[in-house]
Design a protein around this motif. Structure first.
Motif, mmCIF file in Angstrom:
data_model
loop_
_atom_site.group_PDB
_atom_site.id
_atom_site.type_symbol
_atom_site.label_atom_id
_atom_site.label_comp_id
_atom_site.label_asym_id
_atom_site.label_seq_id
_atom_site.Cartn_x
_atom_site.Cartn_y
_atom_site.Cartn_z
ATOM 1 N N ILE A 54 0.948 -0.978 -0.004
ATOM 2 C CA ILE A 54 0.044 -0.224 0.045
ATOM 3 C C ILE A 54 0.889 1.529 -0.017
ATOM 4 O O ILE A 54 2.554 1.360 0.617
ATOM 5 C CB ILE A 54 -1.104 -0.093 1.211
ATOM 6 C CG1 ILE A 54 -2.264 0.540 0.786
ATOM 7 C CG2 ILE A 54 -0.178 0.632 2.772
ATOM 8 C CD1 ILE A 54 -3.319 0.123 1.808
ATOM 9 N N GLY A 55 0.362 2.355 -0.577
ATOM 10 C CA GLY A 55 1.208 3.852 -0.468
ATOM 11 C C GLY A 55 1.277 4.424 0.757
ATOM 12 O O GLY A 55 0.210 3.896 2.575
ATOM 13 N N ALA A 56 2.530 4.827 1.013
ATOM 14 C CA ALA A 56 2.983 5.646 1.774
ATOM 15 C C ALA A 56 2.112 6.234 2.813
ATOM 16 O O ALA A 56 2.374 6.901 3.865
ATOM 17 C CB ALA A 56 3.596 6.120 2.099
ATOM 18 N N HIS A 57 0.989 7.081 2.089
ATOM 19 C CA HIS A 57 0.170 8.064 2.204
ATOM 20 C C HIS A 57 -1.371 7.017 3.318
ATOM 21 O O HIS A 57 -1.917 7.791 3.806
ATOM 22 C CB HIS A 57 -0.784 8.870 1.108
ATOM 23 C CG HIS A 57 -1.407 8.224 -0.124
ATOM 24 N ND1 HIS A 57 -0.861 7.211 -0.208
ATOM 25 C CD2 HIS A 57 -2.652 8.327 -0.102
ATOM 26 C CE1 HIS A 57 -1.611 6.832 -1.298
ATOM 27 N NE2 HIS A 57 -2.596 7.314 -1.455
ATOM 28 N N ALA A 82 -9.940 0.671 -0.923
ATOM 29 C CA ALA A 82 -10.675 2.019 0.415
ATOM 30 C C ALA A 82 -8.753 2.543 0.215
ATOM 31 O O ALA A 82 -9.171 4.027 -0.205
ATOM 32 C CB ALA A 82 -9.830 1.323 1.300
ATOM 33 N N GLN A 83 -8.149 2.192 -0.772
ATOM 34 C CA GLN A 83 -6.880 3.797 -1.150
ATOM 35 C C GLN A 83 -7.289 4.160 -1.606
ATOM 36 O O GLN A 83 -7.276 5.493 -1.889
ATOM 37 C CB GLN A 83 -5.587 2.099 -1.756
ATOM 38 C CG GLN A 83 -4.455 3.762 -1.666
ATOM 39 C CD GLN A 83 -3.142 2.510 -1.875
ATOM 40 O OE1 GLN A 83 -1.927 2.691 -2.007
ATOM 41 N NE2 GLN A 83 -3.819 1.373 -2.748
ATOM 42 N N ASP A 84 -7.763 3.715 -2.885
ATOM 43 C CA ASP A 84 -8.175 4.608 -3.898
ATOM 44 C C ASP A 84 -9.442 5.563 -3.356
ATOM 45 O O ASP A 84 -9.226 6.444 -4.277
ATOM 46 C CB ASP A 84 -8.832 3.718 -5.087
ATOM 47 C CG ASP A 84 -7.853 2.782 -5.901
ATOM 48 O OD1 ASP A 84 -6.508 3.517 -5.666
ATOM 49 O OD2 ASP A 84 -8.003 1.458 -5.757
ATOM 50 N N HIS A 117 -5.990 6.345 7.233
ATOM 51 C CA HIS A 117 -6.064 5.733 7.689
ATOM 52 C C HIS A 117 -7.371 4.378 6.747
ATOM 53 O O HIS A 117 -8.444 4.575 6.889
ATOM 54 C CB HIS A 117 -6.939 5.641 8.569
ATOM 55 C CG HIS A 117 -5.380 6.679 9.631
ATOM 56 N ND1 HIS A 117 -5.496 7.923 9.914
ATOM 57 C CD2 HIS A 117 -4.745 6.169 10.879
ATOM 58 C CE1 HIS A 117 -4.321 7.965 10.470
ATOM 59 N NE2 HIS A 117 -3.515 7.371 11.543
ATOM 60 N N ILE A 118 -6.471 2.815 6.963
ATOM 61 C CA ILE A 118 -7.535 2.261 7.049
ATOM 62 C C ILE A 118 -7.833 1.342 8.473
ATOM 63 O O ILE A 118 -6.536 1.240 8.490
ATOM 64 C CB ILE A 118 -7.394 1.315 5.688
ATOM 65 C CG1 ILE A 118 -7.323 1.443 4.469
ATOM 66 C CG2 ILE A 118 -8.328 -0.397 5.734
ATOM 67 C CD1 ILE A 118 -6.643 1.238 3.290
#
Length: 509
Positions: free
Chosen positions: A226-229, A261-263, A270-271
């Motif tokens: 997952i992305g660092a953000h 959720a990331q998208d 936060h997830i």
């Protein structure tokens, strides 16, 4: 007797009726209404008396109402008198909803009165729509499974012949073409295998697992991809029951939902993943269509992203449906999760509001001893009976079905109940009364005051009133967004005993 007399029999009948009842004169002016009608349309009884019944109708119907009345009074023709039909009503917040209307006529001392009896069809319509969605998903699944099966046969032949050609062909140019064709065929085979998961025709390797441990493995993989953000947080129940689940499919489901959720959070966020034991009784089934009563493990995956509209929620699990730009998704992620959950005997629920984020909950049947848990549940219910005796609660909920269910639940705990269908209406009630002990409000509400804004205003200006917030969003997401302000939160769906425990904790704090 005049039709506007305070007849004890009429008043008793109105009060006892479960369905909404409205008594009007020959011009459609409201003479009497019962409490059920006030709740149904979102007004107080006093606000309705003296108004014309047109205010309870959408514009198209309201514009024709006077003509219907005049025609009946002049000709005696009974178009709707003495018979029922499905129409639409208009709530105080502007929402149109389905209802069944029966109209009767009474001639009293030379005056004409009409009695309208109305039954809210929202729940029936919702059940019909849920059944239609389920049938549509089943039909799509059967069609998809058949297509995937046939394509698998075709691809088996294509891949087999390409491999034979690759072994026999010596030309470098031909070999490159064969290699590209093989790669494309294998992508097609992977696609059909995912379609088979949605169609519930894949083979599950179900075993008794520690769900927390398997989800933790998925989180470890997620942290690497997952992305660092995006930050991933967990809240696992320590006493989680066991379940029989395909661990690989579970981890795939977690990854699919988390990446979606990331998208939904391009700017970061936060997830949250949490696990809980859930005992689903008939009060839950009243809210959530499509799941049997019983004992379940709930895995919730929540984000604070863009959220989904009602239309998107309805189609979110259909194969190839995607809100992403072309080329950025196949639309099969949630479809695979849906097929896996259904094949595992479970249930998937999506709670989302545009701009408020999304919580997707997966329910897996638990293997623990149901008899002992049900005995514990009965004990808990007995322990918390009449916790609200002598207390008055202001219930704030815009969904009419949930409003009625919640009011029944609160009364069964001994509370005296006052209702409002928006934060704005609730604040007006609080300003007009001084006998409210506790406010029980949903988080997402129409109007200027959300449930959270209402809670903040009450805490500031009426600090003696206790506040309990409820929401379908994950509690961790709510606290992560700092929307709770220190208020107690009860996550939907909840059991009666959960409601009682929440109030007990609120009163003891």
């Amino acid at each position: 007797m005049k039709i506007n007399d305070e007849s004890p029999v009429l008043l008793a009948l109105l009060d006892a009726a479960v369905d909404a009842m409205v008594v009007s004169d020959h011009a459609g002016n409201i003479l009497r209404v019962n409490q059920a009608a006030a709740v149904l349309f979102g007004y107080s009884v006093d606000a309705l008396v003296g108004q014309n019944v047109r205010m309870l109708m959408p514009d198209a119907m309201a514009s024709r109402h006077d003509g219907f009345l005049r025609h009946h009074l002049e000709t005696g023709e009974k178009r709707i008198i003495g018979m029922g039909r499905d129409v639409e009503g208009l709530r105080s917040d502007g929402r149109v909803f389905p209802l069944h209307l029966s109209v009767g006529r009474a001639d009293i001392s030379g005056e004409v009165a009409f009695v309208g009896i109305m039954h809210d069809l929202s729940r029936r319509k919702a059940a019909e729509e849920a059944t239609a969605r389920s049938q549509r998903m089943d039909a799509i699944g059967q069609m998809t499974g058949g297509i995937a099966h046939d394509f698998n046969n075709l691809l088996t032949v294509v891949i087999g012949n390409l491999e034979l050609l690759e072994m026999a062909e010596t030309s470098e140019k031909s070999g490159a073409l064969i290699s590209d064709a093989l790669e494309a065929a294998e992508v097609g085979a992977d696609l059909t295998s995912r379609l088979m998961v949605f169609a519930r025709k894949s083979t599950l390797n179900a075993e008794v697992i520690d769900l927390n441990a398997e989800v933790f493995k998925a989180v470890a993989m997620l942290n690497r991809t997952i992305g660092a953000h995006i930050a991933v947080d967990t809240d696992f129940a320590n006493d989680l029951w066991q379940a029989k689940i395909d661990a690989t499919q579970l981890q795939t489901a977690v990854l699919n939902i988390a990446l979606n959720a990331q998208d939904a959070m391009p700017s970061g966020g936060h997830i949250k993943l949490e696990t809980r034991n859930m005992q689903l009784d008939d009060t839950y089934v009243a809210q959530e269509i499509g799941i049997d009563m019983g004992n379940y493990i709930r895995l919730s995956i929540a984000d604070a992203g863009e959220g989904m509209s009602a239309g998107t929620r309805t189609r979110a699990m259909e194969p190839f449906f995607s809100t992403k730009p072309v080329g950025q998704g196949t639309g099969l992620g949630l479809s695979m999760v849906y097929g896996f959950i259904k094949q595992s005997g479970g249930h998937i629920a999506i709670y989302s509001e545009v701009g408020e984020g999304t919580t997707i909950s997966l329910y897996f049947p638990a293997l623990a001893d149901a008899i002992q848990r049900n005995a514990d549940l009965r004990h808990d219910r007995e322990q918390h009976e009449q916790i609200g005796a002598g207390l008055r609660v202001l219930l704030v909920e815009d969904d009419p079905m949930v409003l009625r269910l919640s009011e029944t639940r609160l009364k069964s705990l001994g509370f005296l109940c006052v209702t409002a269908t928006s934060g704005d209406a609730a604040w007006e009630v609080l300003k007009a009364r001084n006998d409210i002990d506790v406010v029980f409000t949903d988080l997402v509400m129409p109007g200027e005051l959300s449930g959270h804004a209402l809670a903040r205003r009450v805490a500031k200006e009426m600090p003696h009133i206790r506040i309990l917030i409820t929401s379908g969003f994950s509690e961790n997401v709510l606290r992560g967004k700092d929307t709770d302000g220190g208020f107690s939160i009860l996550q939907k769906p909840y059991r009666q005993v959960d409601l009682a425990k929440a109030f007990r904790a609120l009163f003891e704090s």
